[in-house]
Design a protein around this motif. Structure first.
Motif, PDB file in Angstrom:
ATOM      1  N   UNK A 123       0.685  -1.061  -0.156  1.00 35.68           N
ATOM      2  CA  UNK A 123      -0.030  -0.070   0.031  1.00 35.68           C
ATOM      3  C   UNK A 123       1.025   1.421   0.097  1.00 35.68           C
ATOM      4  N   UNK A 124       1.898   1.198   0.513  1.00 36.27           N
ATOM      5  CA  UNK A 124       2.805   2.425   0.539  1.00 36.27           C
ATOM      6  C   UNK A 124       3.424   2.707  -0.693  1.00 36.27           C
ATOM      7  N   UNK A 125       3.718   1.529  -1.376  1.00 44.74           N
ATOM      8  CA  UNK A 125       4.255   1.715  -2.821  1.00 44.74           C
ATOM      9  C   UNK A 125       3.151   2.316  -3.534  1.00 44.74           C
ATOM     10  N   UNK A 126       1.981   1.975  -3.387  1.00 42.94           N
ATOM     11  CA  UNK A 126       0.876   2.428  -4.097  1.00 42.94           C
ATOM     12  C   UNK A 126       0.702   4.041  -4.096  1.00 42.94           C
ATOM     13  N   UNK A 127       0.630   4.240  -2.376  1.00 43.58           N
ATOM     14  CA  UNK A 127       0.597   5.801  -2.288  1.00 43.58           C
ATOM     15  C   UNK A 127       2.018   6.557  -2.776  1.00 43.58           C
ATOM     16  N   UNK A 128       3.052   6.057  -2.823  1.00 40.70           N
ATOM     17  CA  UNK A 128       4.152   6.624  -3.285  1.00 40.70           C
ATOM     18  C   UNK A 128       4.026   6.893  -4.877  1.00 40.70           C
ATOM     19  N   UNK A 158       7.673  14.400  -4.067  1.00 43.21           N
ATOM     20  CA  UNK A 158       8.564  13.645  -3.507  1.00 43.21           C
ATOM     21  C   UNK A 158       9.923  14.049  -3.081  1.00 43.21           C
ATOM     22  N   UNK A 159      10.311  13.572  -1.826  1.00 40.11           N
ATOM     23  CA  UNK A 159      11.586  13.941  -1.421  1.00 40.11           C
ATOM     24  C   UNK A 159      12.783  13.442  -2.582  1.00 40.11           C
ATOM     25  N   UNK A 160      13.720  14.206  -2.892  1.00 43.83           N
ATOM     26  CA  UNK A 160      14.583  13.327  -3.637  1.00 43.83           C
ATOM     27  C   UNK A 160      15.197  12.074  -3.363  1.00 43.83           C
ATOM     28  N   UNK A 161      15.415  11.980  -1.883  1.00 46.95           N
ATOM     29  CA  UNK A 161      15.941  10.941  -1.214  1.00 46.95           C
ATOM     30  C   UNK A 161      14.951   9.517  -1.479  1.00 46.95           C
ATOM     31  N   UNK A 162      13.523   9.952  -1.542  1.00 54.84           N
ATOM     32  CA  UNK A 162      12.697   8.976  -1.717  1.00 54.84           C
ATOM     33  C   UNK A 162      12.742   8.610  -3.240  1.00 54.84           C
ATOM     34  N   UNK A 163      12.648   9.374  -3.863  1.00 53.66           N
ATOM     35  CA  UNK A 163      12.884   9.019  -5.408  1.00 53.66           C
ATOM     36  C   UNK A 163      14.080   8.412  -5.718  1.00 53.66           C
ATOM     37  N   UNK A 164      14.920   8.721  -5.105  1.00 51.96           N
ATOM     38  CA  UNK A 164      16.507   7.971  -5.345  1.00 51.96           C
ATOM     39  C   UNK A 164      16.292   6.641  -4.772  1.00 51.96           C
ATOM     40  N   UNK A 171      25.838  15.983  -5.776  1.00 52.17           N
ATOM     41  CA  UNK A 171      25.472  15.941  -4.196  1.00 52.17           C
ATOM     42  C   UNK A 171      24.079  16.263  -3.530  1.00 52.17           C
ATOM     43  N   UNK A 172      23.091  16.190  -4.438  1.00 56.29           N
ATOM     44  CA  UNK A 172      21.809  16.558  -3.899  1.00 56.29           C
ATOM     45  C   UNK A 172      21.072  15.010  -3.938  1.00 56.29           C
ATOM     46  N   UNK A 173      20.979  14.081  -4.696  1.00 58.23           N
ATOM     47  CA  UNK A 173      20.345  13.024  -4.636  1.00 58.23           C
ATOM     48  C   UNK A 173      21.006  11.849  -4.284  1.00 58.23           C
ATOM     49  N   UNK A 174      22.358  12.253  -3.815  1.00 54.82           N
ATOM     50  CA  UNK A 174      23.477  10.923  -3.519  1.00 54.82           C
ATOM     51  C   UNK A 174      23.331  10.947  -1.779  1.00 54.82           C
ATOM     52  N   UNK A 175      23.538   9.746  -1.307  1.00 52.85           N
ATOM     53  CA  UNK A 175      23.692   9.426  -0.183  1.00 52.85           C
ATOM     54  C   UNK A 175      25.016  10.139   0.496  1.00 52.85           C
ATOM     55  N   UNK A 176      26.033  10.170  -0.656  1.00 54.53           N
ATOM     56  CA  UNK A 176      27.319  10.368  -0.073  1.00 54.53           C
ATOM     57  C   UNK A 176      27.363  11.771  -0.049  1.00 54.53           C
ATOM     58  N   UNK A 177      26.701  12.607  -0.519  1.00 49.95           N
ATOM     59  CA  UNK A 177      26.766  14.231  -0.505  1.00 49.95           C
ATOM     60  C   UNK A 177      25.798  14.774   0.690  1.00 49.95           C
ATOM     61  N   UNK A 178      25.067  13.967   1.208  1.00 49.22           N
ATOM     62  CA  UNK A 178      23.925  14.146   2.338  1.00 49.22           C
ATOM     63  C   UNK A 178      24.696  14.432   3.503  1.00 49.22           C
ATOM     64  N   UNK A 179      24.310  15.539   4.189  1.00 50.50           N
ATOM     65  CA  UNK A 179      25.003  16.076   5.390  1.00 50.50           C
ATOM     66  C   UNK A 179      24.639  14.974   6.570  1.00 50.50           C
ATOM     67  N   UNK A 180      25.661  14.735   7.491  1.00 53.90           N
ATOM     68  CA  UNK A 180      25.176  13.745   8.485  1.00 53.90           C
ATOM     69  C   UNK A 180      24.730  14.536   9.617  1.00 53.90           C
ATOM     70  N   UNK A 181      23.683  14.227  10.135  1.00 54.37           N
ATOM     71  CA  UNK A 181      23.084  14.896  11.228  1.00 54.37           C
ATOM     72  C   UNK A 181      22.841  14.332  12.360  1.00 54.37           C
ATOM     73  N   UNK A 182      22.987  14.710  13.637  1.00 57.90           N
ATOM     74  CA  UNK A 182      22.948  13.873  14.694  1.00 57.90           C
ATOM     75  C   UNK A 182      21.563  13.665  14.977  1.00 57.90           C
ATOM     76  N   UNK A 183      20.931  12.418  15.232  1.00 59.70           N
ATOM     77  CA  UNK A 183      19.549  12.144  15.710  1.00 59.70           C
ATOM     78  C   UNK A 183      19.158  12.915  16.873  1.00 59.70           C
ATOM     79  N   UNK A 184      18.145  13.447  16.975  1.00 59.06           N
ATOM     80  CA  UNK A 184      17.530  14.383  18.074  1.00 59.06           C
ATOM     81  C   UNK A 184      17.339  13.248  19.310  1.00 59.06           C
TER      82      UNK A 184
END
Length: 123
Positions: free
Chosen positions: A56-61, A67-73, A99-112
């Motif tokens: 169902x999640x795939x259907x909704x997607x 979409x977020x670029x990360x979701x599309x990627x 650097x936008x759609x790739x994991x390597x270019x994503x900034x590393x954020x600390x989890x709240x």
């Protein structure tokens, strides 16, 4: 002012065929996520397993228009491809944005909620 049909009729048969072939190529290159999944001969169930979400999640997607670029990627990678983001301008050649759609270019954020001490223990 002439119409497209009139202009096409003015072309030689060989040139008209070439234009029609190229137009068909361009149209075939544009697909929705659902059309792309089907063209790759993948089911929603198989995509769901690859993405670790429900069918169902795939259907909704596939129905979403924003979409977020990360979701599309992730979706494209689950189909066996890779995502490129290209900016097109009328006065220059297309530019691939890096650097936008790739994991390597994503900034590393600390989890709240994770303390610095807990974060340091995980290093």
């Amino acid at each position: 002012m002439s119409t497209l049909k009139q202009r096409m009729n003015e072309l030689s048969p060989a040139r008209r065929k070439k234009v029609e072939t190229r137009a068909a190529e361009l149209v075939s290159q544009e697909m929705t996520l659902q059309e792309l999944r089907r063209a790759r001969k993948l089911t929603q169930v198989r995509m769901a397993k690859a993405l670790r979400i429900s069918q169902d999640g795939v259907s909704r997607l596939e129905r979403r228009t924003d979409l977020l670029l990360s979701t599309l990627r992730k979706s494209v990678e689950a189909m066996g491809g890779s995502l490129s983001l290209i900016a097109e301008f009328p006065d220059s050649e297309p530019v691939t944005i890096s650097g936008i759609a790739s994991v390597e270019g994503a900034p590393q954020h600390r989890t709240r909620g994770v303390s610095r001490r807990a974060s340091a223990r995980n290093d």
